[in-house]
Design an enzyme around this catalytic site. Structure first.
Site, PDB file in Angstrom:
ATOM      1  N   LYS A 163      96.428  56.179  89.345  1.00 35.43           N
ATOM      2  CA  LYS A 163      96.907  56.160  87.946  1.00 35.43           C
ATOM      3  C   LYS A 163      98.198  56.966  87.830  1.00 35.43           C
ATOM      4  O   LYS A 163      98.520  57.764  88.735  1.00 35.43           O
ATOM      5  CB  LYS A 163      95.826  56.741  87.031  1.00 35.43           C
ATOM      6  CG  LYS A 163      95.516  58.214  87.310  1.00 35.43           C
ATOM      7  CD  LYS A 163      94.274  58.693  86.556  1.00 35.43           C
ATOM      8  CE  LYS A 163      93.968  60.138  86.870  1.00 35.43           C
ATOM      9  NZ  LYS A 163      92.681  60.567  86.295  1.00 35.43           N
ATOM     10  N   ARG A 192      84.739  62.932  76.715  1.00 32.89           N
ATOM     11  CA  ARG A 192      85.983  62.196  76.430  1.00 32.89           C
ATOM     12  C   ARG A 192      85.543  60.750  76.218  1.00 32.89           C
ATOM     13  O   ARG A 192      84.913  60.469  75.219  1.00 32.89           O
ATOM     14  CB  ARG A 192      86.979  62.309  77.595  1.00 32.89           C
ATOM     15  CG  ARG A 192      87.429  63.721  77.885  1.00 32.89           C
ATOM     16  CD  ARG A 192      88.581  63.770  78.869  1.00 32.89           C
ATOM     17  NE  ARG A 192      88.439  62.826  79.990  1.00 32.89           N
ATOM     18  CZ  ARG A 192      89.180  62.856  81.098  1.00 32.89           C
ATOM     19  NH1 ARG A 192      90.114  63.769  81.250  1.00 32.89           N
ATOM     20  NH2 ARG A 192      88.996  61.970  82.065  1.00 32.89           N
ATOM     21  N   HIS A 207      82.052  61.292  84.818  1.00 34.15           N
ATOM     22  CA  HIS A 207      83.135  62.160  85.317  1.00 34.15           C
ATOM     23  C   HIS A 207      82.752  63.605  85.017  1.00 34.15           C
ATOM     24  O   HIS A 207      82.226  63.911  83.949  1.00 34.15           O
ATOM     25  CB  HIS A 207      84.440  61.771  84.611  1.00 34.15           C
ATOM     26  CG  HIS A 207      85.690  62.309  85.228  1.00 34.15           C
ATOM     27  ND1 HIS A 207      85.847  62.525  86.581  1.00 34.15           N
ATOM     28  CD2 HIS A 207      86.879  62.655  84.669  1.00 34.15           C
ATOM     29  CE1 HIS A 207      87.081  62.981  86.815  1.00 34.15           C
ATOM     30  NE2 HIS A 207      87.730  63.079  85.668  1.00 34.15           N
ATOM     31  N   ARG A 236      85.663  58.930  93.697  1.00 34.30           N
ATOM     32  CA  ARG A 236      86.972  58.609  93.096  1.00 34.30           C
ATOM     33  C   ARG A 236      87.894  59.803  93.326  1.00 34.30           C
ATOM     34  O   ARG A 236      87.810  60.798  92.617  1.00 34.30           O
ATOM     35  CB  ARG A 236      86.831  58.376  91.584  1.00 34.30           C
ATOM     36  CG  ARG A 236      85.871  57.271  91.178  1.00 34.30           C
ATOM     37  CD  ARG A 236      85.905  57.071  89.664  1.00 34.30           C
ATOM     38  NE  ARG A 236      85.733  58.309  88.924  1.00 34.30           N
ATOM     39  CZ  ARG A 236      84.577  58.833  88.545  1.00 34.30           C
ATOM     40  NH1 ARG A 236      83.445  58.201  88.821  1.00 34.30           N
ATOM     41  NH2 ARG A 236      84.533  59.978  87.894  1.00 34.30           N
ATOM     42  N   TYR A 246     122.791  80.504  80.537  1.00 36.96           N
ATOM     43  CA  TYR A 246     122.606  80.697  79.089  1.00 36.96           C
ATOM     44  C   TYR A 246     121.850  81.980  78.776  1.00 36.96           C
ATOM     45  O   TYR A 246     120.860  82.303  79.433  1.00 36.96           O
ATOM     46  CB  TYR A 246     121.803  79.533  78.500  1.00 36.96           C
ATOM     47  CG  TYR A 246     122.529  78.224  78.457  1.00 36.96           C
ATOM     48  CD1 TYR A 246     123.730  78.073  77.766  1.00 36.96           C
ATOM     49  CD2 TYR A 246     121.995  77.112  79.095  1.00 36.96           C
ATOM     50  CE1 TYR A 246     124.375  76.837  77.727  1.00 36.96           C
ATOM     51  CE2 TYR A 246     122.625  75.883  79.049  1.00 36.96           C
ATOM     52  CZ  TYR A 246     123.824  75.753  78.366  1.00 36.96           C
ATOM     53  OH  TYR A 246     124.449  74.543  78.322  1.00 36.96           O
ATOM     54  N   CYS A 283     118.607  75.385  83.364  1.00 35.76           N
ATOM     55  CA  CYS A 283     119.282  74.557  82.361  1.00 35.76           C
ATOM     56  C   CYS A 283     118.773  73.120  82.451  1.00 35.76           C
ATOM     57  O   CYS A 283     117.925  72.810  83.263  1.00 35.76           O
ATOM     58  CB  CYS A 283     120.785  74.590  82.580  1.00 35.76           C
ATOM     59  SG  CYS A 283     121.465  76.253  82.676  1.00 35.76           S
ATOM     60  N   ASP A 325     120.406  70.606  83.587  1.00 35.64           N
ATOM     61  CA  ASP A 325     120.925  69.907  84.758  1.00 35.64           C
ATOM     62  C   ASP A 325     121.247  70.803  85.942  1.00 35.64           C
ATOM     63  O   ASP A 325     121.686  70.300  86.970  1.00 35.64           O
ATOM     64  CB  ASP A 325     122.227  69.174  84.398  1.00 35.64           C
ATOM     65  CG  ASP A 325     122.148  68.517  83.046  1.00 35.64           C
ATOM     66  OD1 ASP A 325     121.314  67.609  82.904  1.00 35.64           O
ATOM     67  OD2 ASP A 325     122.885  68.927  82.127  1.00 35.64           O
TER      68      ASP A 325
HETATM   69  C1  LIG Z   1      91.892  61.106  87.407  1.00 34.93           C
HETATM   70  C2  LIG Z   1      90.458  60.790  87.596  1.00 34.93           C
HETATM   71  C3  LIG Z   1      89.822  60.983  88.838  1.00 34.93           C
HETATM   72  C4  LIG Z   1      90.481  61.698  89.993  1.00 34.93           C
HETATM   73  O1  LIG Z   1      90.343  63.090  89.810  1.00 34.93           O
HETATM   74  P1  LIG Z   1      90.945  64.137  90.861  1.00 34.93           P
HETATM   75  O2  LIG Z   1      90.562  65.444  90.329  1.00 34.93           O
HETATM   76  O3  LIG Z   1      92.434  63.916  90.841  1.00 34.93           O
HETATM   77  O4  LIG Z   1      90.349  63.810  92.174  1.00 34.93           O
HETATM   78  C5  LIG Z   1      88.528  60.546  88.981  1.00 34.93           C
HETATM   79  N1  LIG Z   1      87.877  59.953  87.949  1.00 34.93           N
HETATM   80  C6  LIG Z   1      88.449  59.780  86.741  1.00 34.93           C
HETATM   81  C7  LIG Z   1      87.680  59.165  85.649  1.00 34.93           C
HETATM   82  C8  LIG Z   1      89.752  60.205  86.515  1.00 34.93           C
HETATM   83  O5  LIG Z   1      90.292  60.045  85.306  1.00 34.93           O
END
Ligand SMILES: *Cc1c(COP(=O)(O)O)cnc(C)c1O
Length: 363
Positions: free
Chosen positions: A38, A129, A157, A212, A253, A300, A302
């Site tokens: 992602k 979430r 998650h 994941r 600056y 800055c 740039d």
């Molecule tokens: C981004 C994400 C992951 C990966 O998590 P990491 O901490 O980068 O390994 C796994 N599952 C879901 C739902 C995520 O949004």
């Protein structure tokens, strides 16, 4: 060849190494590996990362939006692919027709995926979430079991996997088990996936059928203990001007820094427009001429200015802003720690129009 103005170098051999390490860990528990690409592969480039990861032992890819999924498919990536969060009303048909699995948290989402879709039902086990709250789960499962979709997996998650031993991890695992039992009782036989990078590396009991992994693929370690990961991204630039500065002159600056001795300063053409957080002003080093040297004065839009003492720096010399750290140079993690964020945000924020991206290692 001209030295770089602002360049991100992504080492695909590092992506391969990290993926192979994670896939081997997952395989110890009998789990397959989904690499999460992602946000354009956390700023590293989704497509090259996906190809390298699939070559190194990953068998699944994960993205957030349908657009991210479709751009992988359009580039010819055929691997199993899950996308899990788009706005209600998004047309999911192109994704479903391209064999993209859809993450589903609601009955409406199930209907939007349509009969024939392969879905992964998400239970909210405590991150709060997306995901279906436990009280609505039996209804979602019943609807899924009778609606003609293929329920490929149930998933969730973790909130605190990067803090091993945090009580929420077991509490979430318990809710996940309960959700699975409800799915079984409804006649479903889905896969299960729960673990992110941190859980994959620290909780083999939570790897289930699939993990994941994101951040660790990019070589950044979410855990407090050491792992053999190699950061894949190096951010580099070069010196475009040097000047001798008498003691008592100020830089940038606000004139927040004043030389106390005669010194040489080097100008580097990167700033907050290129991903150097302005909050690093006065708190960062670069690697220049094989040594760490402080950036002085404010960052800055740039430009930044590096204090090089009496050393012979030259226009065109390489400047590493962050990299693997193996050479003693700064890392994305060091930047994050300094300004109070996480390295995820630093590398993901490096996808910028003015910063070129180059790949090294086997494509
Ligand atoms: C981004 C994400 C992951 C990966 O998590 P990491 O901490 O980068 O390994 C796994 N599952 C879901 C739902 C995520 O949004």
């Amino acid at each position: 060849m001209l030295p770089p103005r602002a360049e991100v170098v992504v080492d695909l051999d590092a992506i391969r190494h990290n993926t192979a390490l994670l896939a081997a860990r997952a395989a110890e528990s009998g789990a397959a590996t989904m690499v999460v690409v992602k946000a354009d592969g956390y700023g590293h480039g989704a497509l090259p990362v996906a190809r390298a990861a699939l070559d190194a032992g990953a068998t699944w890819l994960g993205v957030v939006s349908v657009a991210e999924a479709m751009s992988l498919r359009e580039a010819g990536v055929r691997a199993p692919l899950l996308c899990w969060l788009d706005v209600p009303g998004t047309d999911l048909r192109p994704a479903v027709e391209s064999d993209v699995d859809i993450g589903v948290s609601t009955v409406e989402g199930l209907r939007a995926a349509g009969p024939g879709a392969a879905v992964h039902l998400k239970i909210d086990t405590g991150l709060t979430r997306n995901g279906c709250p436990p009280d609505l789960w039996p209804e979602l499962v019943a609807e899924a079991a009778s609606s003609g979709v293929q329920v490929r997996a149930i998933w969730s998650h973790l909130a605190c996997a990067d803090e091993p031993g945090h009580p929420s991890i077991d509490a979430q695992a318990k809710r996940f088990d309960d959700a699975y039992d409800i799915a079984l009782a409804a006649g479903l036989r889905p896969m299960r996936h729960l673990a992110n990078s941190a859980a994959t590396l620290s909780r083999s009991d939570l790897c289930f059928d699939l993990v994941r992994v994101g951040i660790a693929v990019y070589g950044l370690n979410p855990l407090p203990h050491k792992e053999d990961l190699v950061p894949a991204m190096t951010f580099r630039s070069s010196v475009v001007l040097t000047k001798r500065l008498p003691a008592g002159e100020s830089v940038s600056y606000g004139q927040t820094w004043t030389s106390t001795v005669d010194t040489t300063v080097a100008l580097v053409p990167v700033g907050y427009a290129d991903g150097v957080p302005r909050t690093l002003s006065g708190r960062m080093d670069v690697l220049l001429g094989g040594r760490r040297r402080p950036v002085v004065g404010r960052v800055c839009m740039d430009q930044i200015v590096v204090d090089c003492g009496d050393d012979p720096v030259r226009v065109g010399d390489e400047v590493v802003l962050f990299g693997t750290g193996a050479d003693g140079g700064p890392t994305a993690t060091e930047w994050a720690d300094t300004i109070g964020t996480i390295d995820y945000e630093i590398v993901t924020g490096m996808y910028r129009p003015r910063v070129t991206r180059r790949y090294v290692g086997e494509p």
